[in-house]
Scaffold this active site. Sequence first.
Site, PDB file in Angstrom:
ATOM      1  N   PHE A 118       5.561  12.341 -23.169  1.00 47.11           N
ATOM      2  CA  PHE A 118       4.896  12.444 -21.861  1.00 47.11           C
ATOM      3  C   PHE A 118       4.051  11.228 -21.491  1.00 47.11           C
ATOM      4  CE2 PHE A 118       5.376  16.803 -23.563  1.00 47.11           C
ATOM      5  CZ  PHE A 118       6.407  17.203 -22.727  1.00 47.11           C
ATOM      6  N   ALA A 119       4.374  10.067 -22.049  1.00 50.18           N
ATOM      7  CA  ALA A 119       3.672   8.826 -21.695  1.00 50.18           C
ATOM      8  C   ALA A 119       4.362   8.211 -20.474  1.00 50.18           C
ATOM      9  CB  ALA A 119       3.639   7.860 -22.867  1.00 50.18           C
ATOM     10  N   ASN A 120       4.174   8.873 -19.346  1.00 48.09           N
ATOM     11  CA  ASN A 120       4.763   8.466 -18.076  1.00 48.09           C
ATOM     12  C   ASN A 120       3.733   8.697 -16.983  1.00 48.09           C
ATOM     13  OD1 ASN A 120       7.652   8.283 -19.111  1.00 48.09           O
ATOM     14  ND2 ASN A 120       7.153  10.406 -19.569  1.00 48.09           N
ATOM     15  N   HIS A 149       6.706  18.198 -15.781  1.00 47.34           N
ATOM     16  CA  HIS A 149       7.501  17.038 -16.192  1.00 47.34           C
ATOM     17  C   HIS A 149       8.815  16.936 -15.408  1.00 47.34           C
ATOM     18  CE1 HIS A 149       8.543  13.717 -18.766  1.00 47.34           C
ATOM     19  NE2 HIS A 149       9.642  14.315 -19.208  1.00 47.34           N
ATOM     20  N   ASP A 171       7.658   5.814 -20.697  1.00 51.54           N
ATOM     21  CA  ASP A 171       7.986   5.636 -22.105  1.00 51.54           C
ATOM     22  C   ASP A 171       9.476   5.309 -22.209  1.00 51.54           C
ATOM     23  OD1 ASP A 171       9.418   8.110 -21.940  1.00 51.54           O
ATOM     24  OD2 ASP A 171       7.713   9.243 -22.708  1.00 51.54           O
ATOM     25  N   HIS A 179       0.830  -1.200   0.000  1.00 52.46           N
ATOM     26  CA  HIS A 179       0.000   0.000   0.000  1.00 52.46           C
ATOM     27  C   HIS A 179       0.870   1.258   0.000  1.00 52.46           C
ATOM     28  CE1 HIS A 179      -3.193   2.589   2.185  1.00 52.46           C
ATOM     29  NE2 HIS A 179      -3.383   2.636   0.878  1.00 52.46           N
TER      30      HIS A 179
END
Length: 127
Positions: A116-118, A94, A28, A20
């Site tokens: 920005f695929a994070n 970012h 990316d 948890h």
Amino acid sequence: MKKRGILNAELSGALARLGHTDIILLADCGMPIPPGVPVIDLALVHGIPRFEQVLDALLDEMVFQGCVAAEEAKTAPAGAWLAERFKDIEYINHAELKSFSATAKLFIRTGEATPFANAALVCGVSF
């Protein structure tokens, strides 16, 4: 042999050890890997596997109570991918996400080559 779910032995084991509030950074192929954070590198070539594919596999396997993404993702395809799957997303710039990634317990690198695929995924509980 497993019948379903994530078959990658290294990834499956790493996920089983999370608890948890632990953080997974799903990235990316261009996101800098922070020193000291364990990495599962799934990237084969640009675009394989896709960010969405890995995210969906994680969502089938895990409970997440939160998602943190770059502010810049809001206007990029990755922002729509996350908005389809999470109702509440915390956005930070970012550069802050890169710094925040150092707190992750696990860094998963995809082959995604979309800017920005994070996302930092915060583990929840199933009860």
